[in-house]
Design an enzyme around this catalytic site. Structure first.
Site, PDB file in Angstrom:
ATOM      1  N   GLU A   1       0.856  -1.203   0.000  1.00 49.60           N
ATOM      2  CA  GLU A   1       0.000   0.000   0.000  1.00 49.60           C
ATOM      3  C   GLU A   1       0.877   1.232   0.000  1.00 49.60           C
ATOM      4  O   GLU A   1       0.932   1.986   0.968  1.00 49.60           O
ATOM      5  CB  GLU A   1      -0.966  -0.003   1.199  1.00 49.60           C
TER       6      GLU A   1
ATOM      7  N   HIS B   1       2.037   4.685  -1.944  1.00 46.00           N
ATOM      8  CA  HIS B   1       1.370   5.597  -2.881  1.00 46.00           C
ATOM      9  C   HIS B   1       2.307   6.572  -3.582  1.00 46.00           C
ATOM     10  O   HIS B   1       3.383   6.893  -3.086  1.00 46.00           O
ATOM     11  CB  HIS B   1       0.307   6.393  -2.133  1.00 46.00           C
TER      12      HIS B   1
ATOM     13  N   HIS C   1      -8.849   0.327  -1.218  1.00 46.63           N
ATOM     14  CA  HIS C   1      -8.264   1.353  -0.346  1.00 46.63           C
ATOM     15  C   HIS C   1      -9.380   2.297   0.119  1.00 46.63           C
ATOM     16  O   HIS C   1     -10.336   2.508  -0.611  1.00 46.63           O
ATOM     17  CB  HIS C   1      -7.197   2.126  -1.131  1.00 46.63           C
TER      18      HIS C   1
ATOM     19  N   ASP D   1       2.058   2.056   3.896  1.00 45.65           N
ATOM     20  CA  ASP D   1       1.199   3.211   3.595  1.00 45.65           C
ATOM     21  C   ASP D   1       2.088   4.438   3.406  1.00 45.65           C
ATOM     22  O   ASP D   1       1.785   5.526   3.882  1.00 45.65           O
ATOM     23  CB  ASP D   1       0.140   3.462   4.687  1.00 45.65           C
TER      24      ASP D   1
HETATM   25 MN    MN Z   1      -3.085   4.373   1.982  1.00 44.50          MN
END
Ligand code: MN
Length: 320
Positions: free
Chosen positions: A7, A9, A161, A281
């Site tokens: 995850e 980004h 998500h 994340d």
């Molecule tokens: Mn995220």
């Protein structure tokens, strides 16, 4: 311990220019500026953070709200393809370090299916990541069946998500701090996942694999209760299995943004050690803290190896 993170980004300057939006609402300005710098970097800064955390491979995805936040369907289709092509070039530059989740213009489900196919077959992407509802539509709706048919055919996972609901619910009145990542995202994403379960989507498409972040958006904690209350309510639709069974079989969770042993233990116990995967994340969370957390977690070496690497390797169908 070698890791795969799922995850993680990015954003492109073109995407920022074309949409003028990225969802930094409610964040401190200094944090938002730092996030933007890191989101735009798909080279040294990111690879340094990966190296420090023992992350061998990052699966990259367009940050929230991404394509889901675009009201104009044609613009969504155009920007999804442009952004996926950009990501493919960055992966080609760092082929041993990056993989990609496609961003998908679900404003038009058939176009989303085609874009996923193009990204998987031509760019070697490992699946798709969807930032919550798309312009008020949820993935259990019948209009998305052609999309799920393609997902089954391609045999790739879909990362669900969080994103905001289309309208902020009344129960957040005077409490906007609760509406986003702090709490509301888990409610919205957990509900989205449960819509898919209770719609019978997984009876129709039993091989679909959904990945949830944040240790499953509170769902692993609730399995027993979902089954017990489902038994006593007037069921709008018959399901072939108990609700918990779909969550155990069709869902995988990542440790993104949730560095705490209690929820980790719960997710492993309720979903099984093959259904939990490491993630950070990035850039919203620290890669170092996420790595330290998992390496010091009260789990065996064998389970650690599965969570950090082997499960993702298998779910993403990685060849090397
Ligand atoms: Mn995220």
């Amino acid at each position: 311990m070698k890791k795969i993170a799922l995850e993680e980004h990015f954003i492109t300057s073109d995407f920022l220019q074309d949409t003028q939006k990225v969802d930094f609402a409610g964040m401190n300005p200094e944090d938002a500026a730092d996030f933007q710098t890191r989101l735009l970097d798909l080279d040294d800064l990111r690879i340094k953070a990966m190296d420090e955390a023992g992350i061998e491979i990052s699966v990259l995805s367009l940050t929230d709200p991404g394509i889901q936040g675009i009201a104009d369907t044609n613009l969504a289709i155009k920007l999804a393809s442009k952004t996926n092509d950009f990501l493919a070039k960055k992966i080609a530059k760092h082929p041993t370090r990056f993989r990609g989740f496609a961003c998908l213009p679900l404003q038009d489900p058939v176009s989303a299916a085609k874009e996923l196919e193009r990204c998987v077959r031509q760019h070697g992407f490992v699946g798709g990541l969807i930032n919550g509802q798309t312009q008020g539509s949820y993935l259990d709706e019948e209009k998305f069946h052609p999309f799920w048919k393609k997902v089954v055919e391609l045999n790739v996972p879909i990362y669900l998500h969080p994103g905001n609901p289309q309208h902020i619910p009344a129960n957040y009145k005077d409490h906007h701090e609760l509406a986003g990542p702090l709490w509301g995202w888990s409610v919205e994403t957990g509900t989205h996942a449960l819509r898919m379960v209770f719609s019978g989507l997984f009876d129709r498409f039993p091989s679909v694999k959904i990945i949830l972040g944040h240790m499953g958006e509170t769902l692993p904690y609730l399995l027993w209760r979902l089954d017990s209350r489902w038994k006593i309510i007037k069921q709008p639709k018959k399901l072939q299995k108990s609700p918990s069974q779909y969550l155990k079989e069709n869902f995988y969770v990542t440790t993104s943004g949730m560095c705490s042993n209690g929820p980790l233990t719960c997710a492993i116990q309720e979903l099984g050690e093959e259904h939990v995967m490491f993630s950070v994340d990035y850039p919203y969370e620290s890669s170092k803290i996420a790595a330290q957390f998992i390496e010091q977690a009260p789990i065996s070496k064998i389970v650690l190896q599965k969570i950090c690497y082997d499960n993702a390797h298998s779910v993403l169908n990685l060849k090397t």
